[in-house]
Design an enzyme around this catalytic site. Structure first.
Site, PDB file in Angstrom:
ATOM      1  N   GLU A  51       0.947  -0.986  -0.045  1.00  0.00           N
ATOM      2  CA  GLU A  51       0.067  -0.082   0.076  1.00  0.00           C
ATOM      3  C   GLU A  51       0.640   1.321   0.073  1.00  0.00           C
ATOM      4  OE1 GLU A  51      -1.377   2.043   3.158  1.00  0.00           O
ATOM      5  OE2 GLU A  51      -1.063   0.248   4.826  1.00  0.00           O
ATOM      6  N   LYS A  59      -3.543  -0.946  15.341  1.00  0.00           N
ATOM      7  CA  LYS A  59      -2.780  -0.309  16.379  1.00  0.00           C
ATOM      8  C   LYS A  59      -3.652   0.189  17.459  1.00  0.00           C
ATOM      9  CE  LYS A  59       1.048   2.037  14.094  1.00  0.00           C
ATOM     10  NZ  LYS A  59       1.002   2.556  12.654  1.00  0.00           N
TER      11      LYS A  59
HETATM   12  N1  PSU Z   1      -2.781   1.895  10.503  1.00  0.00           N
HETATM   13  C1  PSU Z   1      -1.607   2.155  10.696  1.00  0.00           C
HETATM   14  N2  PSU Z   1      -0.878   2.909   9.923  1.00  0.00           N
HETATM   15  C2  PSU Z   1      -1.244   3.412   8.758  1.00  0.00           C
HETATM   16  C3  PSU Z   1      -2.698   3.119   8.406  1.00  0.00           C
HETATM   17  C4  PSU Z   1      -3.491   2.326   9.363  1.00  0.00           C
HETATM   18  O1  PSU Z   1      -0.913   1.516  11.688  1.00  0.00           O
HETATM   19  O2  PSU Z   1      -0.483   3.899   7.931  1.00  0.00           O
HETATM   20  C5  PSU Z   1      -3.264   3.595   7.248  1.00  0.00           C
HETATM   21  C6  PSU Z   1      -3.580   2.397   6.360  1.00  0.00           C
HETATM   22  O3  PSU Z   1      -3.299   2.961   5.070  1.00  0.00           O
HETATM   23  C7  PSU Z   1      -5.258   2.091   6.560  1.00  0.00           C
HETATM   24  C8  PSU Z   1      -5.464   3.468   6.643  1.00  0.00           C
HETATM   25  O4  PSU Z   1      -5.714   1.310   5.429  1.00  0.00           O
HETATM   26  O5  PSU Z   1      -4.621   4.271   7.459  1.00  0.00           O
HETATM   27  C9  PSU Z   1      -6.761   3.478   7.591  1.00  0.00           C
HETATM   28  O6  PSU Z   1      -7.278   4.872   7.613  1.00  0.00           O
HETATM   29  P1  PSU Z   1      -8.972   5.102   8.033  1.00  0.00           P
HETATM   30  O7  PSU Z   1      -8.898   4.713   9.309  1.00  0.00           O
HETATM   31  O8  PSU Z   1      -9.129   6.427   7.484  1.00  0.00           O
HETATM   32  O9  PSU Z   1      -9.749   4.199   7.063  1.00  0.00           O
END
Ligand code: PSU
Ligand code: MN
Length: 312
Positions: free
Chosen positions: A30, A164
């Site tokens: 990603e 996380k």
């Molecule tokens: N969790 C992490 N690091 C990240 C992300 C999530 O520990 O960089 C990023 C990933 O790309 C994940 C996105 O798909 O954040 C999720 O964001 P949202 O909660 O806005 O969907």
């Protein structure tokens, strides 16, 4: 660039196109973690290092992003640099893809949009750092990452270090269950907490070898299941962030986000940045170790999957 099927908005590099045609091992990566998850210039170093790591293991890396409105499966090194270093790169989940494609813009892809595009290209293995999930205030904010729903309808193996602790981990696991996402612990019975080895929650299934994940993926196909296999790969105990430090900075970060009144897709990058600064880089090192370890395991799974494909 390999010509994609008529009408497909995907653009594959020759390397990725050849690997797909030959059934060679390939791992999707990603780009939101590069554009919005890690600080510059470390992000670019990590993005390039994980590609090199895969190539050395005989696996083709396919970093996914949107460039000039094209959904790109595999990037050149200058394109990787553009995604990592340009401040103009938006964060795009699946629902944002039509807009950035139509407008001809650049965007980094989240776990959801990367899995979605990888699946369209025919890639079966994906490595990331942590999955998005249910936020702690979801009862009021309804903030649940679109990663979960997309994994519920995308048959791909995604290797992560769990979610996380900025998120509600038990709620995230409940939602993964509801959405039909298969969750397996890699050499563990505990769901990992990204920076920390153990989130405090169990996992139902455990695998010991990459070939077992490939066999699970084959069973997914045989059953006609259309959801993901989430492979939870914990950091070893001696590589995790000190759990006490972790708990302390987490509490501060959550308070800061709530004081700043943040909503929507800005929440995750804000919390990650806060934690990185508050641990003076220790969390960043744990983050990089987790990504690297996930990429290694994903490469091994991709090789096992390729062996099944080419043995037929
Ligand atoms: N969790 C992490 N690091 C990240 C992300 C999530 O520990 O960089 C990023 C990933 O790309 C994940 C996105 O798909 O954040 C999720 O964001 P949202 O909660 O806005 O969907
Ligand atoms: Mn969200």
């Amino acid at each position: 660039m390999t010509v994609p099927p008529a009408g497909s908005p995907l653009q594959l590099t020759d390397e990725v196109g050849d690997a797909l045609r030959d059934g060679a091992p390939i791992v999707a990566l990603e780009s939101t973690i590069l554009a919005h998850g890690l600080p510059r210039p470390r992000n670019l170093e990590v993005g390039a290092a994980v590609e090199l790591q895969l190539r050395r293991a005989g696996v083709v890396p396919a970093t996914i992003a949107v460039l000039d409105g094209h959904a790109r499966i595999g990037l050149t090194s200058s394109e990787l640099e553009r995604v990592a270093m340009s401040p103009e790169v938006a964060k795009a989940s699946v629902r944002d893809l039509p807009v950035v494609l139509a407008a001809g813009r650049d965007a980094a892809t989240t776990v959801a949009s990367t899995a979605f595009l990888a699946d369209h290209a025919g890639i079966r293995v994906f490595a990331t750092g942590g999955l998005g999930g249910v936020h702690r205030d979801a009862m009021e904010s309804f903030d649940e990452s679109a990663d979960l729903q997309t994994l519920g309808r995308t048959p791909i193996a995604v290797v992560s270090a769990g979610v996380k602790s900025i998120l509600d981990v038990p709620a995230t696991l409940e939602r993964l269950e509801t959405l039909g996402v298969t969750v397996v612990g890699y050499r563990t019975d505990r769901f990992p907490g990204f920076y920390v080895t153990d989130s405090g929650e169990p996992v139902d299934h455990r695998v010991e070898r990459p070939s077992e994940v490939a066999a699970i993926l084959a069973a997914v196909d045989a059953l006609g299941i259309r959801s993901a296999v989430a492979v939870a790969n914990p950091l070893p105990l001696d590589e995790q962030l000190d759990p006490e430090l972790h708990q302390r900075v987490l509490d501060d970060a959550l308070t800061a986000a709530s004081d700043a009144g943040l909503r929507g897709k800005e929440v995750t990058p804000f919390l990650l940045d806060h934690i990185q600064r508050a641990t003076s880089g220790e969390s960043l090192e744990a983050n990089v170790r987790a990504v690297s370890s996930n990429v290694t395991l994903a490469g091994e799974i991709a090789r096992a999957w390729s062996e099944r494909l080419t043995a037929r």
